[in-house]
Design a protein around this motif. Structure first.
Motif, PDB file in Angstrom:
ATOM      1  N   ASN A 288      -4.189  10.113  -1.370  1.00 11.87           N
ATOM      2  CA  ASN A 288      -4.377   9.038  -2.352  1.00 11.87           C
ATOM      3  C   ASN A 288      -3.822   7.739  -1.787  1.00 11.87           C
ATOM      4  O   ASN A 288      -2.698   7.702  -1.265  1.00 11.87           O
ATOM      5  CB  ASN A 288      -3.669   9.369  -3.660  1.00 11.87           C
ATOM      6  CG  ASN A 288      -4.426  10.387  -4.481  1.00 11.87           C
ATOM      7  OD1 ASN A 288      -5.589  10.194  -4.803  1.00 11.87           O
ATOM      8  ND2 ASN A 288      -3.768  11.497  -4.793  1.00 11.87           N
ATOM      9  N   LEU A 289      -4.614   6.687  -1.909  1.00 17.23           N
ATOM     10  CA  LEU A 289      -4.191   5.356  -1.496  1.00 17.23           C
ATOM     11  C   LEU A 289      -4.099   4.464  -2.729  1.00 17.23           C
ATOM     12  O   LEU A 289      -5.071   4.333  -3.474  1.00 17.23           O
ATOM     13  CB  LEU A 289      -5.189   4.757  -0.500  1.00 17.23           C
ATOM     14  CG  LEU A 289      -4.955   3.280  -0.123  1.00 17.23           C
ATOM     15  CD1 LEU A 289      -3.625   3.109   0.596  1.00 17.23           C
ATOM     16  CD2 LEU A 289      -6.118   2.750   0.717  1.00 17.23           C
TER      17      LEU A 289
ATOM     18  N   SER B 286     -10.965   1.623   2.867  1.00 16.39           N
ATOM     19  CA  SER B 286     -10.413   1.338   1.543  1.00 16.39           C
ATOM     20  C   SER B 286      -9.791  -0.052   1.491  1.00 16.39           C
ATOM     21  O   SER B 286      -9.976  -0.799   0.522  1.00 16.39           O
ATOM     22  CB  SER B 286      -9.359   2.391   1.186  1.00 16.39           C
ATOM     23  OG  SER B 286      -9.916   3.686   1.175  1.00 16.39           O
TER      24      SER B 286
ATOM     25  N   ILE C 127       4.653   5.636   2.788  1.00 18.31           N
ATOM     26  CA  ILE C 127       3.994   6.946   2.781  1.00 18.31           C
ATOM     27  C   ILE C 127       4.921   7.958   2.121  1.00 18.31           C
ATOM     28  O   ILE C 127       6.151   7.874   2.230  1.00 18.31           O
ATOM     29  CB  ILE C 127       3.608   7.406   4.208  1.00 18.31           C
ATOM     30  CG1 ILE C 127       4.848   7.512   5.108  1.00 18.31           C
ATOM     31  CG2 ILE C 127       2.583   6.462   4.820  1.00 18.31           C
ATOM     32  CD1 ILE C 127       4.560   8.127   6.476  1.00 18.31           C
TER      33      ILE C 127
ATOM     34  N   LEU D 297       0.595   5.449   0.475  1.00 18.80           N
ATOM     35  CA  LEU D 297      -0.215   6.618   0.847  1.00 18.80           C
ATOM     36  C   LEU D 297       0.512   7.881   0.420  1.00 18.80           C
ATOM     37  O   LEU D 297       1.662   8.100   0.820  1.00 18.80           O
ATOM     38  CB  LEU D 297      -0.449   6.651   2.358  1.00 18.80           C
ATOM     39  CG  LEU D 297      -1.644   5.869   2.918  1.00 18.80           C
ATOM     40  CD1 LEU D 297      -1.642   5.966   4.439  1.00 18.80           C
ATOM     41  CD2 LEU D 297      -2.959   6.380   2.365  1.00 18.80           C
TER      42      LEU D 297
ATOM     43  N   ILE E 137      -2.853   0.538  -4.027  1.00 15.69           N
ATOM     44  CA  ILE E 137      -2.502  -0.816  -3.586  1.00 15.69           C
ATOM     45  C   ILE E 137      -1.947  -1.585  -4.779  1.00 15.69           C
ATOM     46  O   ILE E 137      -2.565  -1.634  -5.849  1.00 15.69           O
ATOM     47  CB  ILE E 137      -3.714  -1.547  -2.980  1.00 15.69           C
ATOM     48  CG1 ILE E 137      -4.211  -0.781  -1.734  1.00 15.69           C
ATOM     49  CG2 ILE E 137      -3.345  -2.977  -2.601  1.00 15.69           C
ATOM     50  CD1 ILE E 137      -5.426  -1.394  -1.087  1.00 15.69           C
TER      51      ILE E 137
ATOM     52  N   MET F 227       3.283  -0.926   4.103  1.00 15.64           N
ATOM     53  CA  MET F 227       2.781   0.354   3.587  1.00 15.64           C
ATOM     54  C   MET F 227       3.923   1.358   3.504  1.00 15.64           C
ATOM     55  O   MET F 227       4.796   1.409   4.387  1.00 15.64           O
ATOM     56  CB  MET F 227       1.682   0.892   4.505  1.00 15.64           C
ATOM     57  CG  MET F 227       1.127   2.251   4.090  1.00 15.64           C
ATOM     58  SD  MET F 227      -0.184   2.826   5.189  1.00 15.64           S
ATOM     59  CE  MET F 227      -1.530   1.759   4.702  1.00 15.64           C
TER      60      MET F 227
ATOM     61  N   ILE G 143      -8.693   4.841   5.593  1.00 11.01           N
ATOM     62  CA  ILE G 143      -7.713   3.834   5.156  1.00 11.01           C
ATOM     63  C   ILE G 143      -8.262   2.434   5.385  1.00 11.01           C
ATOM     64  O   ILE G 143      -8.182   1.560   4.514  1.00 11.01           O
ATOM     65  CB  ILE G 143      -6.376   4.043   5.892  1.00 11.01           C
ATOM     66  CG1 ILE G 143      -5.735   5.375   5.482  1.00 11.01           C
ATOM     67  CG2 ILE G 143      -5.410   2.882   5.592  1.00 11.01           C
ATOM     68  CD1 ILE G 143      -4.511   5.759   6.301  1.00 11.01           C
TER      69      ILE G 143
ATOM     70  N   ALA H 265       0.850  -1.192   0.000  1.00  9.09           N
ATOM     71  CA  ALA H 265       0.000   0.000   0.000  1.00  9.09           C
ATOM     72  C   ALA H 265       0.884   1.240   0.000  1.00  9.09           C
ATOM     73  O   ALA H 265       1.913   1.271   0.686  1.00  9.09           O
ATOM     74  CB  ALA H 265      -0.930   0.000   1.206  1.00  9.09           C
TER      75      ALA H 265
ATOM     76  N   TRP I 281      -8.594   9.769   9.071  1.00 10.13           N
ATOM     77  CA  TRP I 281      -7.626   9.129   8.184  1.00 10.13           C
ATOM     78  C   TRP I 281      -7.624   7.605   8.365  1.00 10.13           C
ATOM     79  O   TRP I 281      -7.698   6.853   7.394  1.00 10.13           O
ATOM     80  CB  TRP I 281      -6.223   9.664   8.444  1.00 10.13           C
ATOM     81  CG  TRP I 281      -5.998  11.060   7.916  1.00 10.13           C
ATOM     82  CD1 TRP I 281      -6.851  11.790   7.171  1.00 10.13           C
ATOM     83  CD2 TRP I 281      -4.831  11.862   8.119  1.00 10.13           C
ATOM     84  NE1 TRP I 281      -6.312  13.026   6.876  1.00 10.13           N
ATOM     85  CE2 TRP I 281      -5.056  13.089   7.446  1.00 10.13           C
ATOM     86  CE3 TRP I 281      -3.637  11.707   8.802  1.00 10.13           C
ATOM     87  CZ2 TRP I 281      -4.123  14.132   7.450  1.00 10.13           C
ATOM     88  CZ3 TRP I 281      -2.699  12.728   8.801  1.00 10.13           C
ATOM     89  CH2 TRP I 281      -2.947  13.932   8.111  1.00 10.13           C
TER      90      TRP I 281
ATOM     91  N   GLU J  35      -9.000   8.018  -3.550  1.00  5.11           N
ATOM     92  CA  GLU J  35      -8.642   9.263  -2.887  1.00  5.11           C
ATOM     93  C   GLU J  35      -9.720   9.621  -1.878  1.00  5.11           C
ATOM     94  O   GLU J  35     -10.903   9.343  -2.097  1.00  5.11           O
ATOM     95  CB  GLU J  35      -8.450  10.386  -3.904  1.00  5.11           C
ATOM     96  CG  GLU J  35      -9.695  10.803  -4.648  1.00  5.11           C
ATOM     97  CD  GLU J  35      -9.447  11.970  -5.584  1.00  5.11           C
ATOM     98  OE1 GLU J  35      -8.297  12.163  -5.985  1.00  5.11           O
ATOM     99  OE2 GLU J  35     -10.410  12.691  -5.889  1.00  5.11           O
TER     100      GLU J  35
END
Length: 574
Positions: A190-191, A279, A297, A182, A193, A295, A276, A180, A272, A204
């Motif tokens: 925006n996320l 999603s 970022i 971020l 995967i 993840m 997350i 993932a 947040w 988003e």
């Protein structure tokens, strides 16, 4: 070495990155960020264009060719499986398939797609597509900003693909792993995967990092200047960030009570985490229970202190800060090392857009060939009659060409025929003349026209002359006389006479020696002439002593008749 200039025009700042390709890998030649002043409307193209132009001048960049990244709340990214159909039909089909997922009409958007895979299912060819749509007005706006700044856009790419390329470059996407990413923006997050190195999901959501800044600013006394309030809030985010243990906060953070900071920002943080988790849960339901292995970022909002630890604790997923510039070579004269360390993740999108693209979607209008600018139905409706007319014109032209060639050939044949007729006429005239000459010759005596072979005569005479005799004159004449000829050259002159007169050979010469030798030599000359078949009646005309020489010599003259050609040549027996 060509420098690639990439710009990321955000809502709060314009980020510039210059990259050169070297044998040692990418080389960072320029890195700069220019904030857009508070109060400037995001729709003010002229103002943002001026800021962009000033940024290029400050960095001393003369190149006008740039790459741009697109990052807007209106951009939609979705993965779909569709039948394998022709390209022009596929573009139209995508519009209708995406219609249900768009907050705007397909006519207001520009669509691009990336083919992830092609496969066969139930004996039908399928396409695994990653489809991206963007409002056309956003594209026109960003191109207008660049154009007004005197820049030429070579490539326009969406944020998702830029970040995807950056991850591929650093081998962050791996087979068998779900990752993932971020991207913390000012107005949105925006996320993305990725599964097995391929982007599977994108979403988003809000609030963005600006909402966190405004929440902190609201607790700062209003007596402070708005600009100072903003700067103080940003400083608190970078220096204090998320208090993981409130009682331990001892650092002075200005006008805000340290114990209240976590309470102030908690609603934003919880939102947040909620978005997350929502999603990720949606992704799991769509992809059969896939879990997230780790993840990353990035983005300007990821500079919030302790954000990685907070997310890891709340999501129970390993979280790491992604700064692509930390491992890139750079020029210390043009690039600030502190900027790389503190805000390197902010340039993740620009860095990805600067790389050679294994994964690429370009939102610039494709350069169409002339024939691609017209719809197929119009080409058919106009093209078929036009082709028919051209074929008809070509047939007429070929017919006229063949006719003209036939006429030229006929003209050439007629001219040749006329020449042939003229030659036949001339030939007939010559034949008539030949017949006439033959008739005329048949009337004349047979001796006429037959030449005497004087060469034979001369050869015979030269062979029978004794060594002590020298000829001074030789003449063939038709009159009996005693001419005085002198031998001026080695060639004898022949006198022409009428054909009906008798021909006479006249000889004169000198004989050397005593009397007996002289007389013997002259006798041999006379006998030799008498023995030749062409001569008869050989006579000695005269002999006289010649005192011109120191030895005795006698001059003599001899004449004889020459037989005509009709008489047969037979050697005389002596």
């Amino acid at each position: 070495m060509k420098e690639i200039i990439t710009l990321d025009i955000g809502s709060h700042s314009i980020k510039l990155l210059g990259l050169k390709k070297t044998s040692r890998g990418p080389f960072l030649s320029h890195l700069a960020i220019k904030k857009i002043p508070k109060g400037i409307d995001q729709e003010d193209v002229r103002a943002i264009s001026s800021i962009l132009k000033l940024l290029m001048e400050d960095e001393g960049i003369k190149s006008k060719k740039i790459k741009l990244t697109l990052s807007s709340p209106g951009i939609q990214l979705r993965r779909m499986v569709m039948p394998s159909i022709p390209k022009n039909e596929l573009t139209e089909a995508i519009k209708w398939e995406m219609k249900a997922y768009l907050p705007y009409t397909p006519e207001e958007a520009t669509f691009r797609y990336h083919i992830i895979d092609q496969f066969t299912q139930d004996k039908a060819k399928k396409l695994d597509l990653l489809i991206v749509s963007c409002p056309s007005e956003i594209i026109e706006k960003i191109l207008k900003i660049s154009s007004d700044a005197g820049l030429e856009v070579e490539h326009l790419e969406v944020e998702a693909f830029s970040l995807w390329n950056a991850l591929i470059f650093f081998e962050e996407t791996k087979i068998g792993e779900t990752l993932a990413l971020l991207d913390f923006g000012a107005k949105k997050i925006n996320l993305f995967i990725f599964k097995d190195g391929i982007i599977q999901f994108a979403r988003e959501f809000t609030p963005g990092s600006d909402d966190l800044t405004r929440a902190i600013m609201e607790e700062i006394p209003s007596k402070e200047d708005l600009h100072l309030q903003f700067e103080a809030a940003e400083r608190i985010k970078e220096e204090i960030g998320i208090p993981l243990d409130s009682p331990s906060i001892k650092k002075e953070i200005g006008p805000i009570d340290p114990s209240k900071l976590l309470f102030i920002i908690r609603p934003i943080l919880e939102r947040w985490i909620s978005e997350i988790n929502l999603s990720i849960e949606y992704y799991r339901t769509q992809f059969y229970g896939e879990h997230i292995d780790r993840m990353l970022i990035c983005g300007g909002g990821s500079n919030l202190k302790n954000i990685s630890s907070y997310l890891q604790r709340e999501l129970r997923i390993p979280v790491k800060h992604f700064n692509p510039l930390s491992e890139i070579l750079y020029d210390p004269k043009h690039v600030d090392s502190n900027l790389i360390e503190q805000m390197g993740s902010t340039f993740s999108t620009s860095f990805g857009a600067s790389l050679s693209k294994p994964k690429e979607i370009d939102f610039l209008s494709p350069k169409l060939y002339f024939w691609e600018r017209f719809p197929l139905d119009k080409i058919v409706s106009i093209g078929i009659p036009l082709i028919t007319i051209l074929i008809y014109i070509l047939m007429i032209w070929q017919t006229e060409t063949k006719l003209a060639k036939f006429e030229r050939d006929q003209k050439d044949r007629m001219e040749k025929l006329k020449k042939l007729e003229s030659m036949v006429f001339q030939f007939r005239q010559l034949k008539e003349k030949e017949e006439k000459i033959k008739r005329d010759l048949s009337i004349l005596p047979s001796s006429i026209g037959k030449p005497i072979h004087y060469e034979e005569i001369l050869i015979k005479i030269s062979e029978m002359i004794p060594p002590n005799v020298s000829l001074t004159s030789l003449e063939i004449t038709s009159e009996t006389k005693n001419p005085k000829f002198e031998l001026k050259s080695s060639k004898l002159k022949e006198a022409k006479s009428p054909d009906d007169e008798k021909r006479i050979l006249y000889l004169s010469g000198l004989a050397f020696g005593n009397d007996i030798q002289v007389l013997s030599a002259i006798s041999k000359v006379i006998e030799g002439l008498e023995q030749l078949p062409r001569f008869k009646n050989v006579k000695l005309l005269s002999t006289n002593e010649n005192k011109s020489y120191n030895k005795f010599s006698a001059q003599f003259e001899i004449i004889c008749d020459i037989l005509p050609p009709m008489e047969p040549l037979q050697d005389k027996v002596p």
